[in-house]
Scaffold this active site. Structure first.
Site, PDB file in Angstrom:
ATOM      1  N   GLY A  93       0.713   4.173   1.356  1.00  8.72           N
ATOM      2  CA  GLY A  93       0.652   4.841   2.507  1.00  8.72           C
ATOM      3  C   GLY A  93       1.405   3.965   3.761  1.00  8.72           C
ATOM      4  N   SER A  94       1.925   3.005   3.385  1.00  9.15           N
ATOM      5  CA  SER A  94       2.480   1.734   4.498  1.00  9.15           C
ATOM      6  C   SER A  94       4.199   2.219   4.302  1.00  9.15           C
ATOM      7  CB  SER A  94       2.040   0.445   4.088  1.00  9.15           C
ATOM      8  OG  SER A  94       3.317  -0.302   4.484  1.00  9.15           O
ATOM      9  N   PRO A  95       4.615   2.854   5.596  1.00 11.12           N
ATOM     10  CA  PRO A  95       5.981   3.032   5.557  1.00 11.12           C
ATOM     11  C   PRO A  95       7.053   1.875   5.308  1.00 11.12           C
ATOM     12  CG  PRO A  95       5.102   3.346   7.952  1.00 11.12           C
ATOM     13  CD  PRO A  95       3.917   3.221   6.805  1.00 11.12           C
ATOM     14  N   ASP A 105       0.791  -1.341   0.033  1.00  8.65           N
ATOM     15  CA  ASP A 105       0.060  -0.101  -0.050  1.00  8.65           C
ATOM     16  C   ASP A 105       1.053   1.219  -0.220  1.00  8.65           C
ATOM     17  OD1 ASP A 105      -2.885   0.913   1.193  1.00  8.65           O
ATOM     18  OD2 ASP A 105      -1.334   2.386   1.622  1.00  8.65           O
ATOM     19  N   SER A 127       6.170  -0.730   3.741  1.00  7.73           N
ATOM     20  CA  SER A 127       6.011  -0.794   2.140  1.00  7.73           C
ATOM     21  C   SER A 127       7.258  -0.194   1.350  1.00  7.73           C
ATOM     22  CB  SER A 127       4.601  -0.863   1.525  1.00  7.73           C
ATOM     23  OG  SER A 127       3.706  -1.765   2.186  1.00  7.73           O
TER      24      SER A 127
END
EC number: 5.99.1.4
Lengths: 200, 200
Positions: A13-15, A11, A17
């Site tokens: 928005g996922s750090p 995603d 990631s």
């Protein structure tokens, strides 16, 4: 024989990631493994699990720690880092473009650029303008790609992708799949690639 | 100059603490780092955070994944593994003994033996009998050590230790501290040791 493959569910928005997006193509390449980019929306997955937002927001102590940890991890991997002033950032337009172009050879570069806007430049990424800017910067037919990505077909496919994430048992991002074997978190990317090679 | 040190905060019922307990002394030794064993009770910490039990129980999907992950991690580290039929296991008696002997040269061996009973032999570890068995197996004055550990003084010190864990911002186990820098999870042990050496 075809190359072994790894699915990379992430995603924008996922750090964590971000950490994986920046290195997966190079590391998989070294391991002789092909990457399948699987963008999805973590928000609906969290909601299905009964969480109103990211666990890093719901669990204050863990969230505070995660920002320190991200700073250290980025230093370790040699990545730029600036804590986003908005978290978690929605990113529907870039997710649609990544999904509708997941088979393109440039999808990795597109994803890395969007991730860097969020986690190194602290830019809002939830807009058509950002998507057009990134695509143009890559010398791609931005307007055409954007129009296709926001078609009814790809909206539906993104919903299906997110439903698939739930069906697979995904509860966070990044998550890697090698066949039916699930690996959760950037810390498991090396293990997942090792497993991938052992299966080849 | 004294050797650089790492604090190892752990709970005998925590599976990822098992992974760290089994390897920290060897890895810290190779890095020239001294280990301070910091046993505490994770249950009261979870409760203070508003969780009635382990997140691995509260979050079903994450819990199911963790058991698969533990199996793979144990294979990676060459550790025996048997999923405990009781989880999370209380372990007050061994925690008291580990705390009251945290400065003894044999504390690491004691902790590894208790951890193996829980995570390799699927034994209940919440009893005086188990503690006596382990201490006797190590050729130590079991009865004397056990009586001291369950004294009012050490009961109080265990409560203080757990309060200290909360005060430090600990929200899970294992957690490592190098000076005031916190590292959470077995996956960060190597980073913590690297940080430790960089500070030396």
């Amino acid at each position: 024989m075809s190359a072994p493959t790894i699915e990379f569910w992430f995603d924008f928005g996922s750090p964590y990631s971000y950490l994986s997006a920046m290195r997966i193509e190079a590391e998989a390449g070294r391991a002789g493994v092909a990457v399948h980019w699987k963008p999805f929306l973590l928000g609906p997955v969290f909601q299905a699990l009964g969480w109103s937002t990211s666990p890093l927001v719901l669990q204050k102590e863990k969230g505070e720690y995660a920002w320190k940890d991200m700073q250290r991890q980025c230093r370790k991997y040699g990545l730029r880092w600036k804590q986003p002033t908005g978290f978690p950032r929605a990113a529907v337009p870039p997710t649609r473009v990544a999904l509708s172009n997941a088979e393109q050879p440039w999808v990795g570069e597109f994803c890395r650029r969007v991730m860097q806007l969020n986690f190194a430049d602290d830019r809002d990424i939830d807009s058509a303008e950002v998507v057009l800017e990134v695509l143009r910067g890559m010398g791609l037919p931005a307007q055409q790609l954007w129009e296709e990505a926001q078609s009814e077909e790809w909206r539906g496919r993104l919903r299906a992708q997110t439903a698939a994430a739930r069906w697979l048992g995904i509860f966070g991002a990044p998550t890697f799949f090698v066949r039916r074997e699930m690996f959760w978190g950037n810390d498991r990317l090396d293990d997942a690639l090792g497993f991938c090679r052992a299966q080849a």
